[in-house]
Design a protein around this motif. Structure first.
Motif, mmCIF file in Angstrom:
data_model
loop_
_atom_site.group_PDB
_atom_site.id
_atom_site.type_symbol
_atom_site.label_atom_id
_atom_site.label_comp_id
_atom_site.label_asym_id
_atom_site.label_seq_id
_atom_site.Cartn_x
_atom_site.Cartn_y
_atom_site.Cartn_z
ATOM 1 N N GLY A 143 56.203 48.206 9.122
ATOM 2 C CA GLY A 143 56.494 47.625 10.410
ATOM 3 C C GLY A 143 57.406 46.425 10.223
ATOM 4 N N SER A 144 57.733 45.753 11.317
ATOM 5 C CA SER A 144 58.607 44.583 11.231
ATOM 6 C C SER A 144 58.070 43.475 12.120
ATOM 7 C CB SER A 144 60.036 44.940 11.657
ATOM 8 O OG SER A 144 60.106 45.162 13.055
ATOM 9 N N GLY A 145 58.639 42.296 11.928
ATOM 10 C CA GLY A 145 58.276 41.162 12.760
ATOM 11 C C GLY A 145 59.277 40.988 13.883
ATOM 12 N N THR A 146 58.982 40.101 14.804
ATOM 13 C CA THR A 146 59.893 39.857 15.920
ATOM 14 C C THR A 146 61.158 39.152 15.439
ATOM 15 O OG1 THR A 146 58.682 37.819 16.382
ATOM 16 C CG2 THR A 146 58.096 39.768 17.675
ATOM 17 N N GLY A 147 62.178 39.119 16.309
ATOM 18 C CA GLY A 147 63.448 38.515 15.932
ATOM 19 C C GLY A 147 64.102 39.340 14.844
ATOM 20 N N GLU A 148 64.430 38.707 13.739
ATOM 21 C CA GLU A 148 65.005 39.408 12.599
ATOM 22 C C GLU A 148 63.928 39.869 11.616
ATOM 23 O OE1 GLU A 148 69.366 37.265 12.390
ATOM 24 O OE2 GLU A 148 67.659 36.276 11.434
ATOM 25 N N GLY A 149 62.695 39.824 12.073
ATOM 26 C CA GLY A 149 61.603 40.339 11.271
ATOM 27 C C GLY A 149 60.870 39.314 10.452
ATOM 28 N N TYR A 205 60.692 49.955 13.130
ATOM 29 C CA TYR A 205 59.949 50.371 11.933
ATOM 30 C C TYR A 205 60.925 50.765 10.833
ATOM 31 C CZ TYR A 205 56.017 50.472 15.128
ATOM 32 O OH TYR A 205 55.063 50.108 16.039
ATOM 33 N N ALA A 206 60.453 50.704 9.604
ATOM 34 C CA ALA A 206 61.299 51.039 8.458
ATOM 35 C C ALA A 206 60.594 52.058 7.571
ATOM 36 C CB ALA A 206 61.611 49.775 7.648
ATOM 37 N N ILE A 207 61.374 52.976 7.028
ATOM 38 C CA ILE A 207 60.867 53.969 6.080
ATOM 39 C C ILE A 207 61.665 53.813 4.790
ATOM 40 C CG2 ILE A 207 60.476 56.408 5.625
ATOM 41 C CD1 ILE A 207 60.679 56.832 8.697
ATOM 42 N N LEU A 208 60.979 53.532 3.699
ATOM 43 C CA LEU A 208 61.622 53.442 2.401
ATOM 44 C C LEU A 208 61.200 54.641 1.567
ATOM 45 C CD1 LEU A 208 62.095 50.438 0.079
ATOM 46 C CD2 LEU A 208 60.859 52.425 -0.795
ATOM 47 N N ALA A 244 72.798 45.065 -1.997
ATOM 48 C CA ALA A 244 71.592 44.921 -1.180
ATOM 49 C C ALA A 244 70.487 44.342 -2.064
ATOM 50 C CB ALA A 244 71.160 46.267 -0.608
ATOM 51 N N ALA A 245 69.697 43.456 -1.501
ATOM 52 C CA ALA A 245 68.607 42.824 -2.240
ATOM 53 C C ALA A 245 67.287 43.065 -1.524
ATOM 54 C CB ALA A 245 68.861 41.331 -2.379
ATOM 55 N N LEU A 246 66.276 43.436 -2.294
ATOM 56 C CA LEU A 246 64.941 43.664 -1.748
ATOM 57 C C LEU A 246 63.934 42.853 -2.542
ATOM 58 C CD1 LEU A 246 63.295 46.984 -0.662
ATOM 59 C CD2 LEU A 246 62.128 45.539 -2.321
ATOM 60 N N THR A 247 63.099 42.114 -1.840
ATOM 61 C CA THR A 247 61.978 41.421 -2.482
ATOM 62 C C THR A 247 60.702 41.879 -1.800
ATOM 63 O OG1 THR A 247 61.956 39.501 -0.997
ATOM 64 C CG2 THR A 247 63.450 39.418 -2.864
ATOM 65 N N ARG A 248 59.692 42.110 -2.594
ATOM 66 C CA ARG A 248 58.423 42.569 -2.043
ATOM 67 C C ARG A 248 57.291 41.838 -2.734
ATOM 68 N NH1 ARG A 248 53.300 44.834 -3.606
ATOM 69 N NH2 ARG A 248 52.438 45.709 -1.691
ATOM 70 N N ALA A 249 56.301 41.397 -1.965
ATOM 71 C CA ALA A 249 55.197 40.643 -2.552
ATOM 72 C C ALA A 249 53.897 40.904 -1.818
ATOM 73 C CB ALA A 249 55.496 39.146 -2.526
ATOM 74 N N THR A 250 52.823 40.875 -2.586
ATOM 75 C CA THR A 250 51.477 40.873 -2.012
ATOM 76 C C THR A 250 50.973 39.448 -2.080
ATOM 77 O OG1 THR A 250 51.008 43.133 -2.747
ATOM 78 C CG2 THR A 250 49.126 41.739 -2.241
ATOM 79 N N LEU A 251 50.738 38.856 -0.934
ATOM 80 C CA LEU A 251 50.285 37.473 -0.878
ATOM 81 C C LEU A 251 48.800 37.369 -1.191
ATOM 82 C CD1 LEU A 251 51.999 36.361 2.432
ATOM 83 C CD2 LEU A 251 52.534 35.464 0.177
ATOM 84 N N ARG A 252 48.445 36.334 -1.922
ATOM 85 C CA ARG A 252 47.034 36.015 -2.068
ATOM 86 C C ARG A 252 46.540 35.471 -0.721
ATOM 87 N NH1 ARG A 252 45.888 36.091 -7.513
ATOM 88 N NH2 ARG A 252 47.675 35.792 -8.907
ATOM 89 N N PRO A 253 45.443 35.992 -0.175
ATOM 90 C CA PRO A 253 44.964 35.539 1.138
ATOM 91 C C PRO A 253 44.828 34.026 1.256
ATOM 92 C CG PRO A 253 43.767 37.491 0.462
ATOM 93 C CD PRO A 253 44.609 37.081 -0.725
ATOM 94 N N SER A 254 44.432 33.381 0.171
ATOM 95 C CA SER A 254 44.237 31.932 0.220
ATOM 96 C C SER A 254 45.558 31.166 0.308
ATOM 97 C CB SER A 254 43.471 31.464 -1.021
ATOM 98 O OG SER A 254 44.192 31.776 -2.207
ATOM 99 N N GLU A 270 54.167 46.252 4.861
ATOM 100 C CA GLU A 270 53.196 47.353 4.923
ATOM 101 C C GLU A 270 51.932 46.934 5.648
ATOM 102 O OE1 GLU A 270 52.923 48.832 0.645
ATOM 103 O OE2 GLU A 270 54.078 46.964 0.580
ATOM 104 N N VAL A 271 51.460 45.739 5.352
ATOM 105 C CA VAL A 271 50.246 45.197 5.970
ATOM 106 C C VAL A 271 50.597 43.836 6.555
ATOM 107 C CG1 VAL A 271 47.889 44.417 5.603
ATOM 108 C CG2 VAL A 271 48.767 46.381 4.318
ATOM 109 N N PRO A 272 50.380 43.622 7.851
ATOM 110 C CA PRO A 272 50.718 42.337 8.462
ATOM 111 C C PRO A 272 50.136 41.155 7.699
ATOM 112 C CG PRO A 272 50.081 43.914 10.146
ATOM 113 C CD PRO A 272 49.777 44.562 8.821
ATOM 114 N N LEU A 273 50.977 40.143 7.505
ATOM 115 C CA LEU A 273 50.613 38.856 6.909
ATOM 116 C C LEU A 273 50.469 38.873 5.392
ATOM 117 C CD1 LEU A 273 47.989 37.567 9.504
ATOM 118 C CD2 LEU A 273 50.449 37.128 9.439
ATOM 119 N N LEU A 274 50.071 39.984 4.796
ATOM 120 C CA LEU A 274 49.761 39.973 3.367
ATOM 121 C C LEU A 274 50.739 40.743 2.486
ATOM 122 C CD1 LEU A 274 45.870 40.327 3.445
ATOM 123 C CD2 LEU A 274 47.238 38.242 3.207
ATOM 124 N N HIS A 275 51.324 41.831 2.969
ATOM 125 C CA HIS A 275 52.269 42.626 2.174
ATOM 126 C C HIS A 275 53.647 42.493 2.805
ATOM 127 C CE1 HIS A 275 49.033 45.515 0.351
ATOM 128 N NE2 HIS A 275 48.724 44.238 0.225
#
Length: 213
Positions: free
Chosen positions: A22-28, A38-41, A102-112, A142-147
């Motif tokens: 999914g994406s966020g509002t504005g520019e995401g 929505y985006a499909i990779l 093109a540059a892609l960064t992806r991260a799983t945030l620690r909840p804390s 992939e997952v709001p706020l964390l991925h």
């Protein structure tokens, strides 16, 4: 369709690693979801298969039939480090690294650490949005706020590197990430652009790229 498409995606002939985002509002680059974008990779064995299946596969035809607009970008990885869901999805290819990137960064945030991360995002978004070299940028996940995933297109590696090195919100956030161990998993990848299909907001984003000498 994003939630129920997983079995259909897995059955596509030739598909490799794939994610529905999914994406966020504005520019995401916000934690507020945009229910219209929505985006499909997906990874494929070759460009011919990618072009064919993103048009002919049943699930992609269903997406197209429900969309008012779609844009497909075809890329070849030139560098990649890190993991995504415990795997390395991109295998860098040897080839010409000049020209648009093109540059892609992806991260799983620690909840804390999530709140501290999102507090910095508006400033970073403002800086990248004001950079005249950026041909396209979006925040997805992939997952709001964390991925979280950021994707951007630049006329060349030099302009992209200059943005990354410049003192400001982006550089400060990177330092904070490293010092505070905000990410549980991360991946950074660059790609050369092979072509595209369709439009974004009624235009062709690649047409804005400046030609490099």
């Amino acid at each position: 369709m994003m939630g129920l498409a997983r079995p259909a995606m897995a059955r596509i002939e030739g598909i490799g690693f794939w994610k529905l985002c999914g994406s966020g509002t504005g520019e995401g680059f916000t934690p507020v979801p945009n229910t219209g974008v929505y985006a499909i990779l997906a990874t494929w064995p070759d460009l011919v298969t990618a072009r064919k299946q993103t048009v002919e596969a049943r699930i992609f035809r269903r997406y197209a039939s429900h969309a008012t607009e779609s844009w497909t970008l075809f890329l070849a990885p030139t560098s990649s480090r890190g993991e995504w869901s415990g795997v390395t999805p991109f295998v860098p290819e040897h080839g010409d690294t000049h020209g648009p990137v093109a540059a892609l960064t992806r991260a799983t945030l620690r909840p804390s650490r999530a709140l501290r991360f999102w507090r910095r995002v508006p400033d970073i978004s403002a800086v990248i949005g004001a950079d005249p070299n950026v041909a396209f940028k979006i925040g997805i996940g992939e997952v709001p706020l964390l991925h979280q995933i950021t994707f951007s297109i630049w006329p060349d590696t030099e302009s992209m590197a200059a943005f990354a090195r410049a003192d400001g919100p982006h550089a400060n956030a990177i330092k904070a990430v490293r010092d505070g161990e905000w990410f549980r998993e991360e991946l950074y990848a660059r790609f050369r652009i092979l072509g595209d299909r369709g439009t974004w907001a009624g235009r062709a984003p690649l047409a804005t790229l400046k030609e490099t000498p």
